[in-house]
Design a protein around this motif. Structure first.
Motif, PDB file in Angstrom:
ATOM      1  N   LEU A 323       0.833  -1.208   0.000  1.00  0.00           N
ATOM      2  CA  LEU A 323       0.000   0.000   0.000  1.00  0.00           C
ATOM      3  C   LEU A 323       0.861   1.248   0.000  1.00  0.00           C
ATOM      4  CD1 LEU A 323      -2.633   1.613   0.243  1.00  0.00           C
ATOM      5  CD2 LEU A 323      -2.533   1.258   2.717  1.00  0.00           C
ATOM      6  N   ASN A 324       1.885   1.270   0.843  1.00  0.00           N
ATOM      7  CA  ASN A 324       2.732   2.459   0.906  1.00  0.00           C
ATOM      8  C   ASN A 324       3.402   2.732  -0.438  1.00  0.00           C
ATOM      9  OD1 ASN A 324       3.716   4.408   3.138  1.00  0.00           O
ATOM     10  ND2 ASN A 324       5.577   3.945   2.010  1.00  0.00           N
ATOM     11  N   ALA A 325       3.827   1.661  -1.124  1.00  0.00           N
ATOM     12  CA  ALA A 325       4.443   1.827  -2.445  1.00  0.00           C
ATOM     13  C   ALA A 325       3.450   2.415  -3.446  1.00  0.00           C
ATOM     14  CB  ALA A 325       4.972   0.493  -2.948  1.00  0.00           C
ATOM     15  N   VAL A 326       2.206   1.932  -3.420  1.00  0.00           N
ATOM     16  CA  VAL A 326       1.187   2.457  -4.328  1.00  0.00           C
ATOM     17  C   VAL A 326       0.850   3.904  -3.973  1.00  0.00           C
ATOM     18  CG1 VAL A 326      -1.196   2.218  -5.117  1.00  0.00           C
ATOM     19  CG2 VAL A 326       0.243   0.185  -4.874  1.00  0.00           C
ATOM     20  N   GLN A 327       0.800   4.215  -2.688  1.00  0.00           N
ATOM     21  CA  GLN A 327       0.554   5.606  -2.277  1.00  0.00           C
ATOM     22  C   GLN A 327       1.681   6.522  -2.766  1.00  0.00           C
ATOM     23  OE1 GLN A 327      -0.019   4.600   1.987  1.00  0.00           O
ATOM     24  NE2 GLN A 327      -1.853   5.876   1.859  1.00  0.00           N
ATOM     25  N   ILE A 328       2.912   6.034  -2.722  1.00  0.00           N
ATOM     26  CA  ILE A 328       4.030   6.808  -3.272  1.00  0.00           C
ATOM     27  C   ILE A 328       3.816   7.025  -4.762  1.00  0.00           C
ATOM     28  CG2 ILE A 328       6.500   6.767  -3.796  1.00  0.00           C
ATOM     29  CD1 ILE A 328       6.895   5.250  -1.135  1.00  0.00           C
ATOM     30  N   ALA A 329       3.394   5.974  -5.467  1.00  0.00           N
ATOM     31  CA  ALA A 329       3.125   6.098  -6.905  1.00  0.00           C
ATOM     32  C   ALA A 329       2.041   7.133  -7.168  1.00  0.00           C
ATOM     33  CB  ALA A 329       2.716   4.741  -7.473  1.00  0.00           C
ATOM     34  N   GLU A 330       1.029   7.183  -6.322  1.00  0.00           N
ATOM     35  CA  GLU A 330      -0.048   8.171  -6.478  1.00  0.00           C
ATOM     36  C   GLU A 330       0.483   9.591  -6.298  1.00  0.00           C
ATOM     37  OE1 GLU A 330      -3.755   5.341  -4.943  1.00  0.00           O
ATOM     38  OE2 GLU A 330      -2.731   6.679  -3.532  1.00  0.00           O
ATOM     39  N   VAL A 331       1.320   9.779  -5.272  1.00  0.00           N
ATOM     40  CA  VAL A 331       1.922  11.101  -5.053  1.00  0.00           C
ATOM     41  C   VAL A 331       2.825  11.467  -6.226  1.00  0.00           C
ATOM     42  CG1 VAL A 331       3.443  12.474  -3.570  1.00  0.00           C
ATOM     43  CG2 VAL A 331       1.788  10.899  -2.548  1.00  0.00           C
ATOM     44  N   LEU A 332       3.594  10.501  -6.689  1.00  0.00           N
ATOM     45  CA  LEU A 332       4.495  10.728  -7.822  1.00  0.00           C
ATOM     46  C   LEU A 332       3.712  11.172  -9.056  1.00  0.00           C
ATOM     47  CD1 LEU A 332       7.488  10.410  -8.774  1.00  0.00           C
ATOM     48  CD2 LEU A 332       6.875   8.094  -9.481  1.00  0.00           C
TER      49      LEU A 332
END
Length: 340
Positions: A323-332
């Motif tokens: 989840l944290n990785a996907v949230q980073i992708a969303e911010v990116l």
């Protein structure tokens, strides 16, 4: 127009969870490629309603792809992440390889999303250790209000944090306890994990801390605030999924437990379930499959001048990794790439 996304290590527990979460959160991906080692080549994985076949990581060309979510160990990451980054594909890495690199941002979006822009130095962003991720989500809103001086944390970490081998060992040992002559000796863990707890995660360091404990200290300072003092004891427990933490927090300023509860109720990524009655708290089995970091047992610590105790639980395969990785992708996508 959406993004072209690569998931590296797509056949593992975290890689599969990344694909699930990308689909659940309707991440704007026009195209998804799933990569694995040669031994898993052609294995089918699901992305929403779509079935994808894994491609060979060793021969894959990252040119033209927007971002790659890496869910492989440090050894493979060391080889392939620089290749992806050099090809213009931004790497979001779940291993520990780049977490302590000063030129690589270490991101928990609820805590330090603004650090995302540091990706440009190496085209790489690091995902923190699972036990750190949930802890800093809980600490951040309280730190903003009363400034944390010191954190004492004891963790109760599930076997899924050690991968499929850890899950299998707990399962096999548990079954073996009931069948005479079929006991399973420790292999993944240093001692029996079934019906036991092991105060040892990762290797021992000269200080007497384990590497897992050191990670929590170093990562909290990098993500939250280098001035915060942290001491940790990390323990493996016979739970399949879900990490728990007992936190003792000492602040610069006084913080009333009721105000702390109100602050956490409003905090992003946090769910407060805190009733002083039987079952009025969250346990690991209840957090599995959920996005939130759950907080319970919020109470004053009268043994220090400005102290609060709390209990923190989260799905380590989700908030602690995928989840944290996907949230980073969303911010990116939202803050940097800005497509569509």
């Amino acid at each position: 127009m959406g993004y072209r996304v690569v998931v590296v290590g797509a056949t593992g527990n975290v890689g599969r969870e990344m694909l699930n979460i990308l689909a659940e959160r309707h991440f704007p991906a026009d195209e998804v490629a799933v990569l694995a080692s040669r031994k898993s080549l052609g294995t089918e994985v699901t992305f929403g309603d779509t079935t994808l076949k894994t491609k060979d990581l060793d021969t894959f060309d990252f040119t033209g792809w927007d971002m790659a979510l890496f869910a492989v160990g440090s050894d493979a990451t060391k080889i392939y992440a620089p290749k992806a980054a050099a090809a213009g594909c931004i790497v979001i890495d779940n291993s520990s390889l780049y977490r302590y690199d000063p030129d690589v941002p270490l991101i928990v979006p609820e805590v330090n999303a603004e650090a995302i822009h540091g990706y440009a130095k190496k085209n790489i962003i690091a995902n923190p250790n699972c036990s750190t991720a949930q802890m800093v989500v809980a600490l951040k809103p309280l730190h903003d209000r009363a400034t944390i001086k010191r954190v004492v944390v004891s963790t109760y970490q599930s076997v899924s944090g050690a991968g499929k081998e850890g899950i299998d060992e707990l399962w096999d040992q548990t079954k073996g306890m009931y069948v005479p002559g079929q006991e399973v000796a420790p292999k993944k863990f240093t001692k029996q994990i079934a019906f036991n707890v092991i105060p040892h995660i990762d290797v021992f360091m000269d200080s007497g801390d384990t590497k897992e404990e050191w990670k929590m200290i170093a990562e909290t300072k990098k993500i939250l605030d280098p001035k915060v003092k942290v001491t940790a004891t990390c323990v493996r427990v016979p739970v399949f999924v879900g990490h728990s933490e007992s936190l003792n927090i000492e602040f610069e300023d006084f913080l009333d437990e009721d105000e702390a509860r109100d602050i956490l109720r409003e905090a992003p990524g946090v769910m407060v379930i805190d009733k002083r009655e039987n079952g009025g708290y969250v346990t690991p089995v209840e957090c599995v499959g959920d996005y939130a970091t759950f907080i319970s047992r919020i109470r004053q610590d009268s043994t220090v001048e400005n102290g609060i105790n709390l209990w923190c639980v989260s799905d380590n395969l989700r908030k602690g990794a995928a989840l944290n990785a996907v949230q980073i992708a969303e911010v990116l996508g939202r803050e940097v790439l800005k497509k569509g």
